[in-house]
Design a protein around this motif. Structure first.
Motif: not given
Length: 322
Positions: A1-7, A254-260, A262-273
């Motif tokens: 994936m090009r984008t590895r993210g978190v909200s 889920l990260v493994d699924v997305y990379d396998d 062809g998802v371009d990027g993902c944002f885990a929800f979330t850093f803190c609550m």
């Protein structure tokens, strides 16, 4: 994936603390991007600017609050102008989100005075409301895209809810808050793969996650419903136990699924609550197990947040893709 993210929901954190968080997101989580969420545009821009200064790409997601379409579009206009200022100083590093789950977050698309009440209506009458939701959200998205393009020169997108069937034509990528629920992991994988195959443009999973609880991987976005919110103070319902390993495994899988697929990027929800504080000494009021934070936050002591097992699992998954 090009984008590895978190909200990151910026809230009222001090600039030094925001910078610390952004360095943690960059270095310890191996993220390339952060999605900054806030209702206050000034706070939103301040946090985004700090993230850019720390070398992260930024997705700006304004949250106008529980308002009708006209007010939401005006709030978007203000945010778009501010985001363009960020983009001008950091070309190629800023993306603008025009809305998030509008059928739930905007008044007037489905009945209900607040987000939670509208969500309950949607979940109970999804089949009956499907066409109405699609029609009304699409109309609003056309207007939102026009507002965004008029004031912002970078890429724009929309964070669609799992139940929304919307036209992503006005946008630069297909964005979906796509949580896994239930026990059909293979079915979820097929859904993501089908989305990638049919989208015709990059696919970004704009939210995914679950609570640190037994059964959280089955509940997915419903993890917060294990709390009885009608009592004061809110308390965890009987029979629900904390288990950080559940949240950790869910995110890594889920990260493994997305990379396998062809998802371009993902944002885990979330850093803190911070509004779901961790109370290890009081399991009945340990709201953190119902939240989605990668870090546990003590009551009234945000600076002493602690990385959870999910934090470390996501860090390993992202580092493997770096």
């Amino acid at each position: 994936m090009r984008t590895r993210g978190v909200s990151y929901m910026s809230g009222v954190h001090e600039p030094d603390e925001v910078a610390r968080i952004m360095r943690t997101i960059r270095d310890d989580l191996s993220c390339t991007s952060v999605m900054v969420v806030d209702s206050d545009v000034d706070s939103l821009v301040e946090a985004a600017a700090i993230a850019l200064a720390e070398g992260l790409d930024v997705v700006v997601r304004p949250h106008p609050g529980n308002v009708r379409a006209r007010a939401a579009l005006e709030h978007l206009r203000t945010a778009a102008v501010a985001a363009e200022g960020l983009r001008a100083s950091a070309p190629g590093k800023v993306t603008l989100i025009v809305g998030n789950e509008l059928s739930m977050t905007t008044r007037g698309i489905v009945p209900g005075p607040g987000e939670l009440s509208r969500l309950m209506v949607i979940l109970r009458a999804r089949a009956l409301l499907r066409r109405r939701i699609s029609r009304r959200v699409d109309r609003l998205l056309v207007r939102a895209a026009e507002v965004a393009r008029s004031h912002f020169g970078g890429p724009i997108g929309y964070c669609a809810a799992m139940w929304e069937e919307v036209d992503h034509g006005p946008f630069d990528f297909v964005g979906v808050n796509l949580y896994r629920t239930g026990t059909d992991a293979a079915g979820y994988r097929r859904r993501v793969a089908d989305l990638v195959a049919s989208a015709g443009k990059p696919v970004v999973i704009t939210e995914f996650g679950c609570g640190a609880q037994v059964g959280g991987d089955v509940r997915g976005p419903g993890s917060f419903l294990v709390v009885n919110w009608l009592v004061d103070p809110p308390r965890i319902k009987g029979g629900v136990d904390r288990d950080e390993s559940v949240q950790a495994a869910y995110l890594a899988e889920l990260v493994d699924v997305y990379d396998d697929v062809g998802v371009d990027g993902c944002f885990a929800f979330t850093f803190c609550m911070a509004d779901f504080p961790h109370r290890p000494e009081d399991p009945q009021h340990d709201l953190d197990l119902a939240g989605f934070g990668l870090v546990a936050v003590p009551p009234d002591d945000f600076a002493n947040w602690r990385p959870k097992e999910a934090f470390h699992a996501l860090a390993r998954a992202y580092a493997a893709l770096a």
